[in-house]
Write an enzyme that holds these catalytic residues in place. Structure first.
Site, PDB file in Angstrom:
ATOM      1  N   LYS A 151       0.851  -1.186   0.000  1.00 51.22           N
ATOM      2  CA  LYS A 151       0.000   0.000   0.000  1.00 51.22           C
ATOM      3  C   LYS A 151       0.887   1.235   0.000  1.00 51.22           C
ATOM      4  CE  LYS A 151      -1.693   2.792   2.955  1.00 51.22           C
ATOM      5  NZ  LYS A 151      -1.627   4.013   2.128  1.00 51.22           N
ATOM      6  N   GLY A 204       6.841   4.760   8.395  1.00 53.19           N
ATOM      7  CA  GLY A 204       6.006   5.946   8.518  1.00 53.19           C
ATOM      8  C   GLY A 204       6.209   6.587   9.870  1.00 53.19           C
ATOM      9  N   SER A 205       5.183   7.260  10.327  1.00 56.20           N
ATOM     10  CA  SER A 205       5.323   8.023  11.565  1.00 56.20           C
ATOM     11  C   SER A 205       5.294   7.099  12.777  1.00 56.20           C
ATOM     12  CB  SER A 205       4.191   9.042  11.650  1.00 56.20           C
ATOM     13  OG  SER A 205       2.953   8.370  11.644  1.00 56.20           O
ATOM     14  N   THR A 206       5.900   7.561  13.840  1.00 55.04           N
ATOM     15  CA  THR A 206       5.924   6.787  15.073  1.00 55.04           C
ATOM     16  C   THR A 206       4.513   6.603  15.621  1.00 55.04           C
ATOM     17  OG1 THR A 206       8.182   7.461  15.539  1.00 55.04           O
ATOM     18  CG2 THR A 206       6.897   6.718  17.424  1.00 55.04           C
ATOM     19  N   ALA A 207       3.669   7.632  15.489  1.00 55.64           N
ATOM     20  CA  ALA A 207       2.306   7.528  16.029  1.00 55.64           C
ATOM     21  C   ALA A 207       1.530   6.400  15.349  1.00 55.64           C
ATOM     22  CB  ALA A 207       1.579   8.857  15.846  1.00 55.64           C
ATOM     23  N   GLY A 209       2.839   3.934  13.622  1.00 55.20           N
ATOM     24  CA  GLY A 209       3.575   2.688  13.899  1.00 55.20           C
ATOM     25  C   GLY A 209       3.151   2.052  15.211  1.00 55.20           C
ATOM     26  N   GLU A 226       9.838   0.979  10.649  1.00 53.60           N
ATOM     27  CA  GLU A 226      10.836   2.024  10.396  1.00 53.60           C
ATOM     28  C   GLU A 226      10.131   3.349  10.621  1.00 53.60           C
ATOM     29  OE1 GLU A 226      13.901   1.443   9.950  1.00 53.60           O
ATOM     30  OE2 GLU A 226      14.089  -0.508   8.974  1.00 53.60           O
ATOM     31  N   CYS A 260      13.618  10.562   7.148  1.00 57.44           N
ATOM     32  CA  CYS A 260      13.690  10.128   8.544  1.00 57.44           C
ATOM     33  C   CYS A 260      15.116  10.171   9.067  1.00 57.44           C
ATOM     34  CB  CYS A 260      13.111   8.729   8.672  1.00 57.44           C
ATOM     35  SG  CYS A 260      13.750   7.621   7.440  1.00 57.44           S
ATOM     36  N   GLU A 349      10.129  15.771  15.270  1.00 61.12           N
ATOM     37  CA  GLU A 349      10.577  15.582  13.900  1.00 61.12           C
ATOM     38  C   GLU A 349       9.828  16.582  13.021  1.00 61.12           C
ATOM     39  OE1 GLU A 349       9.367  11.978  11.827  1.00 61.12           O
ATOM     40  OE2 GLU A 349      11.417  11.774  11.122  1.00 61.12           O
TER      41      GLU A 349
HETATM   42  P1  NAP Z   1       2.227   8.054   8.163  1.00 60.60           P
HETATM   43  O1  NAP Z   1       1.138   9.003   8.256  1.00 60.60           O
HETATM   44  O2  NAP Z   1       2.544   7.227   9.347  1.00 60.60           O
HETATM   45  O3  NAP Z   1       1.911   7.134   6.897  1.00 60.60           O
HETATM   46  C1  NAP Z   1       2.721   6.102   6.459  1.00 60.60           C
HETATM   47  C2  NAP Z   1       1.883   5.087   5.728  1.00 60.60           C
HETATM   48  O4  NAP Z   1       0.994   4.473   6.651  1.00 60.60           O
HETATM   49  C3  NAP Z   1       1.013   5.671   4.625  1.00 60.60           C
HETATM   50  O5  NAP Z   1       0.935   4.751   3.577  1.00 60.60           O
HETATM   51  C4  NAP Z   1      -0.303   5.831   5.328  1.00 60.60           C
HETATM   52  O6  NAP Z   1      -1.400   5.873   4.458  1.00 60.60           O
HETATM   53  C5  NAP Z   1      -0.331   4.582   6.178  1.00 60.60           C
HETATM   54  N1  NAP Z   1      -1.264   4.650   7.304  1.00 60.60           N
HETATM   55  C6  NAP Z   1      -1.780   5.736   7.923  1.00 60.60           C
HETATM   56  N2  NAP Z   1      -2.615   5.364   8.915  1.00 60.60           N
HETATM   57  C7  NAP Z   1      -2.633   4.020   8.927  1.00 60.60           C
HETATM   58  C8  NAP Z   1      -3.297   3.041   9.730  1.00 60.60           C
HETATM   59  N3  NAP Z   1      -4.120   3.374  10.743  1.00 60.60           N
HETATM   60  N4  NAP Z   1      -3.090   1.731   9.472  1.00 60.60           N
HETATM   61  C9  NAP Z   1      -2.250   1.356   8.481  1.00 60.60           C
HETATM   62  N5  NAP Z   1      -1.601   2.225   7.690  1.00 60.60           N
HETATM   63  C10 NAP Z   1      -1.775   3.558   7.915  1.00 60.60           C
HETATM   64  O7  NAP Z   1       3.596   8.727   7.789  1.00 60.60           O
HETATM   65  P2  NAP Z   1       3.839   9.758   6.612  1.00 60.60           P
HETATM   66  O8  NAP Z   1       3.327  11.049   7.121  1.00 60.60           O
HETATM   67  O9  NAP Z   1       3.360   9.261   5.338  1.00 60.60           O
HETATM   68  O10 NAP Z   1       5.430   9.700   6.519  1.00 60.60           O
HETATM   69  C11 NAP Z   1       6.262  10.474   7.281  1.00 60.60           C
HETATM   70  C12 NAP Z   1       6.836   9.690   8.448  1.00 60.60           C
HETATM   71  O11 NAP Z   1       7.498   8.509   8.023  1.00 60.60           O
HETATM   72  C13 NAP Z   1       7.872  10.464   9.199  1.00 60.60           C
HETATM   73  O12 NAP Z   1       7.617  10.424  10.575  1.00 60.60           O
HETATM   74  C14 NAP Z   1       9.183   9.744   8.897  1.00 60.60           C
HETATM   75  O13 NAP Z   1      10.164   9.835   9.857  1.00 60.60           O
HETATM   76  C15 NAP Z   1       8.743   8.363   8.704  1.00 60.60           C
HETATM   77  N6  NAP Z   1       9.694   7.644   7.871  1.00 60.60           N
HETATM   78  C16 NAP Z   1      10.521   6.708   8.433  1.00 60.60           C
HETATM   79  C17 NAP Z   1      11.453   6.039   7.666  1.00 60.60           C
HETATM   80  C18 NAP Z   1      12.347   5.012   8.260  1.00 60.60           C
HETATM   81  O14 NAP Z   1      12.865   4.214   7.525  1.00 60.60           O
HETATM   82  N7  NAP Z   1      12.565   4.979   9.544  1.00 60.60           N
HETATM   83  C19 NAP Z   1      11.533   6.281   6.315  1.00 60.60           C
HETATM   84  C20 NAP Z   1      10.699   7.226   5.759  1.00 60.60           C
HETATM   85  C21 NAP Z   1       9.767   7.886   6.544  1.00 60.60           C
HETATM   86  P3  NAP Z   1      -2.015   7.298   3.978  1.00 60.60           P
HETATM   87  O15 NAP Z   1      -1.228   7.704   2.815  1.00 60.60           O
HETATM   88  O16 NAP Z   1      -3.413   6.995   3.640  1.00 60.60           O
HETATM   89  O17 NAP Z   1      -1.885   8.232   5.149  1.00 60.60           O
END
Ligand code: NAP
Ligand code: MG
Length: 448
Positions: A151, A204-207, A209, A226, A260, A349
């Site tokens: 996804k 994605g985000s810690t929240a 995750g 991650e 990240c 962040e």
């Molecule tokens: P996000 O809001 O957590 O979204 C990440 C993914 O999860 C998206 O595909 C999102 O779909 C999906 N998602 C959202 N809510 C969900 C739920 N309840 N159940 C399952 N999946 C869900 O994060 P983001 O805002 O896209 O990305 C930014 C964050 O990613 C930052 O905090 C960054 O640090 C982190 N990140 C970490 C790494 C690493 O390797 N450590 C790498 C890159 C990014 P939608 O598109 O529909 O919201």
């Protein structure tokens, strides 16, 4: 989902989002494909992954251009990202023929292990690096004999959809690798609750995750996380200050800070603090922010207007800032803040082109400040003292450290976080352990 080019705000297309029923159907087909995919001879699975890598290589430019339009990435970054998918497919194409088990000495018989695939793996990918993060999950997952449903983030599905087409063209059987654009709360959430998805690989985000981790507990579902980072870049007085200052902007402003691993906390030894800032200012002002499709551009726009507003909310009284183009686009300039450690930008962040600078007196304080965060993804240490480099690299709580450089992601080596930056490791030789389960067989050799 209505897609917009972040550098022009032009409408670029509409991608329908999967419903719950469509998500279930994709998972069902992935589960159906699993039985025959795991049975494909290792050499044939390897060949299919290599062919997939060749096709990605032949489409690097097309994939890169798609990412420029969909995510506003600079063309040079986007080419690197497409090539990274190719490289990771190539790297893990060596795995199917090398997934060896062990023979363990035991009394009374023969004991041996298998590294078995898990089943359907659900990859949930964020918008900041749509291609590489897809590749880091799908390549080792497929190599180990799993099938994959992916996804992408709602805002950035285009390159993942194209990769799925290339996979089919390479000869992957139907259902082995499926890309399912959808909302996190519907398709993503369903990966977590569906019993036929045996592992979640979430970036994605810690929240989010944390919620996914809680959801996985219900079925004791395997999970790699991650998550975010608030990564320190520590500059000691004995470092090559010119190089440290010249590279520091790129360590945080690359991908407009939507990384990240961005080194968004710059810790500088007090004795060289003023000198370092004097070197840093022209380097920051020199970052070429502009149209992402141009070869010379070093930083593009942010992903959306809403994200730009969020980034801007962290900035109050910057020490200095770079410049951005006029006109449409979700631009935000490279920004340097001075911090006393009490502001939100120091702890949270920002995920934008904002770096906070703060002085430290000695090694102990540098380590203490570096570790003053819930996160622990990556860190950089700049010093000419090799012993100190090793001491500090070991003392800073991060999964991925670099000395006199800002390298985080190299596909040969493990990548991932400690503390609330994540769980499990991607890339490198160990990633396959996250996509297999060790199974043990004991066979009695006693005479009847
Ligand atoms: P996000 O809001 O957590 O979204 C990440 C993914 O999860 C998206 O595909 C999102 O779909 C999906 N998602 C959202 N809510 C969900 C739920 N309840 N159940 C399952 N999946 C869900 O994060 P983001 O805002 O896209 O990305 C930014 C964050 O990613 C930052 O905090 C960054 O640090 C982190 N990140 C970490 C790494 C690493 O390797 N450590 C790498 C890159 C990014 P939608 O598109 O529909 O919201
Ligand atoms: Mg989100």
């Amino acid at each position: 989902m209505r897609l917009v080019d972040p550098s022009t705000e032009d409408f670029i297309g509409d991608v329908p989002l999967a419903s719950l029923a469509e998500t279930d159907e994709a998972i069902r087909r992935a589960h159906e494909a699993f039985g025959s995919w795991r049975a494909v001879a290792p050499g044939d699975r390897a060949r299919l992954l290599r062919r997939f890598a060749v096709l990605v290589d032949e489409h690097v430019e097309e994939l890169a251009q798609l990412e420029v339009r969909n995510a506003g990435h600079t063309i040079s970054n986007a080419r690197w990202e497409a090539r990274n998918v190719r490289d990771v497919l190539d790297y893990y194409s060596g795995a199917p023929e090398r997934l060896v088990g062990r023979q363990i000495p035991v009394p009374g018989g023969l004991d041996f292990t298998f590294a078995e695939p898990l089943g359907v793996v659900g990859l949930i990918v964020p918008w900041n690096f749509p291609m590489p993060i897809a590749g880091w999950g799908l390549a080792p997952a497929l190599a180990a004999g799993n099938t994959v449903v992916l996804k992408p983030a709602e805002a950035t599905p285009l390159t993942a959809l194209r990769l799925a087409e290339l996979g089919l063209e390479a000869g992957l059987p139907e259902g082995v690798f499926t890309v399912l654009p959808g909302a996190g709360s519907i398709a993503g959430q369903r990966f977590v609750t569906h019993p036929l998805v045996r592992k979640i690989c979430f970036t994605g985000s810690t929240a989010v995750g944390k919620r996914i981790m809680a959801g996985c507990a219900d079925q004791v579902k395997r999970l790699t996380l991650e998550l975010g980072g608030k990564n320190p870049n520590i500059i000691f007085a004995d470092a090559d200050l010119e190089r440290a200052a010249a590279t520091a902007p790129y360590a945080v402003f690359d991908n407009a800070g939507q990384d990240c691993c961005a080194r968004s906390r710059l810790l500088v030894q007090a004795s060289v603090y003023d000198k370092f800032l004097a070197l840093l200012e022209p380097a920051v002002r020199g970052v070429r922010v502009g149209q992402p499709g141009l070869d010379e551009t070093e930083m593009g726009p942010l992903i959306s207007a809403a994200h730009r507003d969020k980034v801007a909310s962290y900035v109050d009284d910057p020490l200095f800032q770079g410049t951005v183009p006029e006109g449409p686009g979700f631009w935000y300039p490279p920004t340097v803040l001075e911090s006393a450690g009490r502001d939100r930008a120091w702890h949270e962040e920002v995920f934008g082109p904002v770096v906070s600078v703060r002085p430290f007196t000695d090694e102990a304080e540098a380590v203490e400040l570096a570790n003053d965060t819930e996160y622990g993804l990556s860190a950089s240490v700049w010093t000419r003292d090799a012993s100190r480099a090793v001491r500090v690299a070991r003392a800073v709580q991060a999964g991925t450290l670099s000395v006199n450089s800002h390298s985080s992601v190299r596909y040969w080596t493990p990548f991932g976080g400690v503390k609330q930056s994540g769980l499990g490791r991607e890339l490198g030789p160990d990633a396959l352990a996250g996509f297999t389960e060790v199974r043990n067989v004991f066979m009695s050799v006693e005479e009847a």
